[in-house]
Design a protein around this motif. Structure first.
Motif, PDB file in Angstrom:
ATOM      1  N   PRO A  39      71.197  58.727  58.612  1.00  0.00           N
ATOM      2  CA  PRO A  39      70.013  58.811  57.745  1.00  0.00           C
ATOM      3  C   PRO A  39      70.405  58.463  56.312  1.00  0.00           C
ATOM      4  O   PRO A  39      71.587  58.264  56.007  1.00  0.00           O
ATOM      5  N   PRO A  40      69.435  58.402  55.412  1.00  0.00           N
ATOM      6  CA  PRO A  40      69.762  58.153  54.003  1.00  0.00           C
ATOM      7  C   PRO A  40      70.780  59.174  53.477  1.00  0.00           C
ATOM      8  O   PRO A  40      70.862  60.297  53.976  1.00  0.00           O
ATOM      9  N   ALA A  41      71.536  58.788  52.487  1.00  0.00           N
ATOM     10  CA  ALA A  41      72.612  59.625  51.956  1.00  0.00           C
ATOM     11  C   ALA A  41      72.125  60.657  50.942  1.00  0.00           C
ATOM     12  O   ALA A  41      72.917  61.424  50.413  1.00  0.00           O
ATOM     13  N   PHE A  42      70.837  60.703  50.663  1.00  0.00           N
ATOM     14  CA  PHE A  42      70.311  61.665  49.681  1.00  0.00           C
ATOM     15  C   PHE A  42      69.490  62.748  50.376  1.00  0.00           C
ATOM     16  O   PHE A  42      69.099  62.604  51.531  1.00  0.00           O
ATOM     17  N   ILE A  43      69.253  63.834  49.660  1.00  0.00           N
ATOM     18  CA  ILE A  43      68.359  64.894  50.135  1.00  0.00           C
ATOM     19  C   ILE A  43      67.124  64.849  49.240  1.00  0.00           C
ATOM     20  O   ILE A  43      67.230  65.022  48.027  1.00  0.00           O
ATOM     21  N   PRO A  44      65.947  64.599  49.822  1.00  0.00           N
ATOM     22  CA  PRO A  44      64.744  64.493  48.996  1.00  0.00           C
ATOM     23  C   PRO A  44      64.321  65.843  48.419  1.00  0.00           C
ATOM     24  O   PRO A  44      64.700  66.899  48.943  1.00  0.00           O
TER      25      PRO A  44
END
Length: 115
Positions: A39-44
């Protein structure tokens, strides 16, 4: 006639068509439906929490998309939903290294956002 002179004849077991399905009508997760990349490497940032259960119609818009979920127990994680039922969501949860099969009750979801 001797009882033992004839072989026993039993009907062949009838197997259901296709793979067995889990109880409750959920589909059997297919490994080919799992994401092929992380998944994307950031936490929304968490959006406004809902006081009641998440609407299955709303989370169904996230089917087959990277989705970040926050649960009532404080857990949060990347998720890839592949099925939405009346009270549950089935899909794949990112454990930090790979995707694992995971199901969750929609009443346990505080909020979610998909990409």
């Amino acid at each position: 006639m001797d009882f033992y002179s004839y072989p026993a004849r039993f009907p062949e077991p009838q197997l259901p068509a296709g793979p067995p399905r889990p109880p409750g009508g959920l589909p059997t997760p297919n490994p080919q439906q799992a994401p092929t990349s992380p998944p994307p490497a950031f936490i929304p940032a968490q959006q406004t929490a809902t006081p009641f259960a998440v609407d299955p119609g709303a989370i169904s818009l996230c089917l087959f998309r990277n989705t970040f979920i926050w649960l009532r127990n404080g857990s949060s994680f990347w998720y890839f939903p592949i099925f939405v039922g009346p009270r549950s969501v089935a899909g794949f949860r990112w454990n930090g290294r790979f995707w694992t099969i995971f199901g969750v009750d929609t009443r346990q979801i505080v909020s979610f956002t998909c990409f």
